[in-house]
Structure formats: structure tokens, C-alpha cells
Design an enzyme around this catalytic site. Structure first.
Site, short mmCIF file in Angstrom:
data_model
loop_
_atom_site.label_atom_id
_atom_site.label_comp_id
_atom_site.label_asym_id
_atom_site.label_seq_id
_atom_site.Cartn_x
_atom_site.Cartn_y
_atom_site.Cartn_z
N HIS A 217 18.20 27.97 23.25
CA HIS A 217 17.96 26.56 22.91
C HIS A 217 16.74 26.48 21.99
O HIS A 217 15.98 27.45 21.87
CB HIS A 217 17.68 25.74 24.18
N ASP B 119 13.28 23.90 21.49
CA ASP B 119 12.57 22.87 22.27
C ASP B 119 12.62 21.55 21.53
O ASP B 119 12.42 21.51 20.31
CB ASP B 119 11.11 23.29 22.49
N LYS C 269 6.67 22.35 33.18
CA LYS C 269 7.82 22.93 33.89
C LYS C 269 7.43 24.34 34.30
O LYS C 269 7.21 25.21 33.45
CB LYS C 269 9.06 22.94 32.98
N HIS D 270 15.43 30.19 21.17
CA HIS D 270 14.91 31.20 22.09
C HIS D 270 15.62 31.13 23.44
O HIS D 270 16.32 30.16 23.73
CB HIS D 270 13.39 31.04 22.26
#
Length: 354
Positions: free
Chosen positions: A234, A236, A215, A290
Site C-alpha cells: 500500500h 500511506d 498505530k 511498501h
């Protein structure tokens, strides 16, 4: 071609607006913690994201190798994120990856729209912007390009950028080298958990099934950076995430109750431990919360590669060796797909209960 309902963030940013649309303004309780990222990065006091030198990760000298592993283990347990240096990927290749990604984003928006994804039909590969998938309708100040880069037989090259012409060659080479680095890290983390060397790699799908998704995040200059986020807070979902960036700060980690800004370390790759490894290790290795800040002065671009297990083939749960009477399993068994659903559901619940 799919036309997007909302303008791309890049188009908004370059339109000369002085204030950002309300959809991009973060909730009040978040705004108090958003500072100027350049000032935040300069701070020397307080905790700093660890830097791990991988020079000795495969040393012939067992003692030297063990020392390197212990540093990796400490960072994985305390932070779940680190700057990796001497990781074996050349500076030249990293620069080429940055160059081809940047060149794609320098194309006119109309040209990039030819690669637009169609999120409503579940097709997330391609050029896109965040659609509000939470109850508060929040949007993030970023556009992105998302696609699977490894294993090679699972790629869909038809959606890879044709301009610049060297994009496919450079990105493919980076994917191969990053996949080798992932194996090296998984092997060291396995040993750190007292497991056989190849265990974690096998548990996340091995060479055949572990997917590498790239991404490229493009964060345009923002006229009111104190009100927006490039990426909201969020963790990962991946096993591991590897991040390159264009040396503009923005990454923040929620560590010991405070947001800590990651420094820009030359020639490093940032690595996150994702939820998948946190679950398999029964919480011994952390998947840290993060987010990404934006700024007024510089465009920030980051290249995040998520190493993800197959969606339904593997049941993720704490490995038996990580569980004991005093350390019961912290996570229920779920497939990767169920874990994603669980996180989305919980996010919606959190928003509804605010």
C-alpha cells in the site's frame, strides 16, 4: 466489550498451529516475491533506503543547511522513504515508547480485548485486527492498537491503555516531540519546492488541524512466513508517516520494480512521504508502495504515526507553484475523505478484475 469474529492473530500464533488459515495466504502472484526477511536484510548489493542526517537542518550556516535540505529533497523525490538520524528525539524517549507499547501487547488477550475497537460501526480507535475489506477476503498477520495522539484537545484518553501506567505520559511526550519534527520536515520540504517555509504545514491543516494517529503494529511469529504478509502492499494516505520499530526487520519498499528490504538503523526514525504530500507537490515527492514481511523467529512491533490532514476542511490538489504547461496537474482536486474513498474503491475494483 466487542467480541471479534475472528481470533486475534496473536492467539492463532500461540495456539501451536503449524499451518496458517487460508485467509492469511497471499495470492499466488505475490508469493513469488516473499523471501526470508533476515536473509533479505543482510543483502548489501542493490539499492538501499537512504539515511538522512538532520543535524544541520536548522544550521546557522546557510550553506550547510542547504546541503542537508538537498539530501532530504533527493530522498523525497527518488524514494519517498528514508531513515532519519539525529532527528532531535532522544534515544531514551524512543526506548520508553517501545517499552510501554510492548508491555501493553504482553498483556493477556482477554485484557487487551477490553480496548477492542468496533470497526463495523466505524470506530477504529482501540485494539484490533484487520477485517477483510477487499474482494479476495485477505487478512494480514498482525494485531494493532490505533488511536489519535495529537492535537491534545482531540484525544480520547478513555480508550488509551491504563496498563502500563506510564503509557499516557510517555506517548503524549513522544507525540509533542514528533509534532515538532513534522513541522521541521514540512518547512524544509516547502523550501525544496520553492515555496514559503510555512506553506506545506498550512496546506495540511497547521498546528490546529493536522492529526497524528498512532498505530502500534504487532506481528506475532508466523509458522509459514513465506505465505503471509504483516501488512499488504500500500501507499500511506498521510502527509508524513514516522515509524519506530523494535529492530526486527520487516519493512519492504517497491523501488525500481523490485522489493527492497529496509535495514535496521539504530536510533533512527523511518519517515515516509504520504499521498497527501505527493499530491500537493504534483508528484515531485513520492509516496512509495511498501509492505511488511513476517518471520518465524521473532515478534516484530512497529510504531507508525500518521500525520493526516482534516478529512473535509481542505481540498487536496497540486499547488499552483508545482504546475506548469510542461507539468500539468497529475491529481484531481479531492478532500482527504474523498481520497480515502477513491483508494478503497480502486482496491476493490482491482480485486474484482483479477
Amino acid at each position: 466489550m466487542v467480541t471479534s469474529v475472528l481470533p486475534r492473530v496473536e492467539s492463532l500464533a500461540s495456539s501451536g498451529i503449524q499451518s496458517i488459515p487460508k485467509e492469511y495466504i497471499r495470492p499466488q502472484e505475490e508469493l513469488t516475491s516473499i523471501g526470508n526477511v533476515f536473509e533479505e536484510e543482510k543483502k548489501e548489493e542493490g539499492p538501499q533506503v537512504p539515511t538522512i542526517d538532520l543535524t544541520d537542518i536548522e544550521s546557522e550556516d546557510k550553506e550547510v543547511q542547504e546541503r542537508c535540505r538537498q539530501e532530504l529533497k533527493k530522498a523525497a523525490m527518488e524514494w519517498g522513504v528514508m531513515h532519519l538520524v539525529n532527528h532531535g528525539i532522544s534515544e531514551e524517549l524512543m526506548d520508553r515508547v517501545r517499552k510501554v507499547g510492548q508491555k501493553f501487547f504482553e498483556l493477556p488477550v482477554e485484557e487487551k480485548e477490553k480496548y477492542a475497537n468496533d470497526q463495523s460501526s466505524g470506530n477504529v480507535q482501540g485494539y484490533g485486527s484487520k477485517l477483510a475489506n477487499n474482494a479476495s477476503g485477505q487478512l494480514e498477520w498482525e494485531d494493532y492498537f490505533f488511536h489519535l495522539i495529537f492535537p491534545e484537545d482531540k484525544r480520547d484518553l478513555s480508550i488509551w491503555p491504563k496498563i502500563p501506567s506510564e503509557y499516557t505520559e510517555v506517548t503524549s511526550e513522544y507525540a509533542r516531540q514528533l509534532r515538532a519534527l513534522a513541522s521541521k520536515i514540512l518547512s524544509a520540504l516547502s523550501i525544496c519546492l520553492g515555496l514559503e517555509e510555512g506553506r506545506l504545514e498550512k496546506e495540511v491543516g497547521g498546528m490546529e488541524e493536522l492529526l497524528l494517529q498512532l498505530k502500534i503494529n504487532y506481528y506475532p511469529k508466523c509458522p509459514q512466513p513465506e505465505l503471509a504478509l504483516g501488512v499488504e502492499a500500500h501507499t500511506d494516505i498521510s502527509a508524513l508517516t514516522f515509524i519506530l520499530h523494535n529492530m526486527v526487520p520487516g519493512l519492504q519498499l517497491f523501488y525500481q520494480g523490485k522489493w527492497v528490504t529496509a535495514k535496521c538503523v539504530p536510533n533512527s526514525i523511518i519517515m515516509h512521504i504520504g499521498d497527501t504530500i505527493e499530491i500537493l507537490s504534483n508528484g515531485k515527492f513520492k509516496s512509495i508502495l511498501h509492505r511488511g514481511l513476517v518471520n518465524k523467529e521473532k515478534v516484530r512491533i512497529s510504531w507508525a504515526v500518521f500525520c493526516e490532514p482534516p478529512k473535509d476542511k481542505i481540498i487536496l490538489k497540486p499547488l499552483p507553484e508545482t504546475v506548469s504547461e510542461t507539468e500539468p496537474p497529475l491529481f484531481p482536486p479531492r478532500t482527504f475523505a474523498q481520497h480515502i474513498e477513491h483508494k478503497l474503491f480502486r482496491k476493490t475494483e482491482d480485486n474484482l478484475s483479477n
